[in-house]
Motif scaffolding. Sequence first.
Motif, PDB file in Angstrom:
ATOM      1  N   ARG A 261       0.807  -1.225   0.000  1.00 15.85           N
ATOM      2  CA  ARG A 261       0.000   0.000   0.000  1.00 15.85           C
ATOM      3  C   ARG A 261       0.836   1.268   0.000  1.00 15.85           C
ATOM      4  NH1 ARG A 261      -3.793  -0.773   4.966  1.00 15.85           N
ATOM      5  NH2 ARG A 261      -4.386   1.352   4.432  1.00 15.85           N
ATOM      6  N   ALA A 262       2.058   1.208   0.507  1.00 16.31           N
ATOM      7  CA  ALA A 262       2.895   2.404   0.642  1.00 16.31           C
ATOM      8  C   ALA A 262       4.024   2.380  -0.379  1.00 16.31           C
ATOM      9  CB  ALA A 262       3.478   2.473   2.046  1.00 16.31           C
ATOM     10  N   ASP A 263       4.452   3.575  -0.782  1.00 13.65           N
ATOM     11  CA  ASP A 263       5.628   3.673  -1.649  1.00 13.65           C
ATOM     12  C   ASP A 263       6.886   3.307  -0.862  1.00 13.65           C
ATOM     13  OD1 ASP A 263       3.966   4.698  -3.683  1.00 13.65           O
ATOM     14  OD2 ASP A 263       4.168   6.717  -2.853  1.00 13.65           O
TER      15      ASP A 263
ATOM     16  N   THR B 287       6.152   6.979   2.912  1.00 13.03           N
ATOM     17  CA  THR B 287       5.469   7.830   1.945  1.00 13.03           C
ATOM     18  C   THR B 287       4.420   7.013   1.199  1.00 13.03           C
ATOM     19  OG1 THR B 287       7.102   7.360   0.219  1.00 13.03           O
ATOM     20  CG2 THR B 287       7.467   9.344   1.558  1.00 13.03           C
ATOM     21  N   ILE B 288       3.376   7.703   0.812  1.00 14.47           N
ATOM     22  CA  ILE B 288       2.353   7.125  -0.039  1.00 14.47           C
ATOM     23  C   ILE B 288       1.885   8.234  -0.976  1.00 14.47           C
ATOM     24  CG2 ILE B 288       0.475   7.548   1.594  1.00 14.47           C
ATOM     25  CD1 ILE B 288      -0.759   4.887   0.571  1.00 14.47           C
ATOM     26  N   ASP B 289       1.922   7.965  -2.254  1.00 16.37           N
ATOM     27  CA  ASP B 289       1.553   8.963  -3.271  1.00 16.37           C
ATOM     28  C   ASP B 289       2.286  10.287  -3.060  1.00 16.37           C
ATOM     29  OD1 ASP B 289      -0.194   7.109  -4.414  1.00 16.37           O
ATOM     30  OD2 ASP B 289      -1.875   7.777  -3.161  1.00 16.37           O
ATOM     31  N   GLY B 290       3.560  10.208  -2.675  1.00 13.28           N
ATOM     32  CA  GLY B 290       4.390  11.393  -2.491  1.00 13.28           C
ATOM     33  C   GLY B 290       4.172  12.145  -1.193  1.00 13.28           C
ATOM     34  N   ARG B 291       3.265  11.662  -0.344  1.00 15.68           N
ATOM     35  CA  ARG B 291       2.997  12.298   0.952  1.00 15.68           C
ATOM     36  C   ARG B 291       3.673  11.514   2.061  1.00 15.68           C
ATOM     37  NH1 ARG B 291      -2.197  11.110   1.959  1.00 15.68           N
ATOM     38  NH2 ARG B 291      -2.271   9.740   0.170  1.00 15.68           N
TER      39      ARG B 291
ATOM     40  N   PHE C  17      -3.862   6.625   4.229  1.00 14.44           N
ATOM     41  CA  PHE C  17      -4.027   5.586   3.213  1.00 14.44           C
ATOM     42  C   PHE C  17      -5.288   5.727   2.370  1.00 14.44           C
ATOM     43  CE2 PHE C  17      -0.882   3.591   5.956  1.00 14.44           C
ATOM     44  CZ  PHE C  17       0.012   3.111   5.012  1.00 14.44           C
ATOM     45  N   ASP C  18      -6.293   6.417   2.876  1.00 17.22           N
ATOM     46  CA  ASP C  18      -7.548   6.520   2.135  1.00 17.22           C
ATOM     47  C   ASP C  18      -7.740   7.876   1.474  1.00 17.22           C
ATOM     48  OD1 ASP C  18      -8.031   3.959   3.002  1.00 17.22           O
ATOM     49  OD2 ASP C  18      -9.289   4.573   4.682  1.00 17.22           O
TER      50      ASP C  18
END
Length: 144
Positions: free
Chosen positions: A78-80, A105-109, A142-143
Motif C-alpha cells: 500500500r505504501a511507496d 510515503t504514499i503517493d508522495g505524501r 491511506f484513504d
Amino acid sequence: MTSNEHRSVASPTARERVTEFYAGFNHAVANSGETDELATTLADDVCWTDATTGSHADRTYTGIEAVLENVIEGPGRRADHLQALPERVIEADETTVVTGAYVGTIDGRNFDVAFAHVFDLDDGRIRTCTAYRDTALEQRVFDA
C-alpha cells in the motif's frame, strides 16, 4: 582460537527478538516480501491481533503465513516506502511492549503513524502480538 563446543547457546532475549522482528519487517517491505528471515522470529502458531478501531477493528491472524501476508506484505504494497521504527522497549516477565511509529510515503505524501505492540514470546519466538495504532490518522494517510 578454537570455539567452545560445550557452551550452551542462549536463546535471544525478548528485546533482541523484537529488534530482529522490526529489522526483518523493514527488510521485507523494502524488498518485495522477502520474509524468510522475518519468519524465523515467529512461532508456528503465532497469533497477531489488530486491536484498533474503525475498519481494521478486531482482526486476528493466526499462523506465520497469515501474519506475513496481512501484517507485512499487505501494508508494504500500500505504501511507496514504509518502515517500522521502534522507539521504546519495555520488558515485564514474558511480555514486551514496543512503542514506535510506522513512517514512510504514499503517493508522495509523508506519514508518521504511532503504534504500540504488546508481544508475548515463547522459547525465544513471538507467540502473540496485540497491535494498537492511530487508525484515524492511518485512514487519512491511506484513504486520501
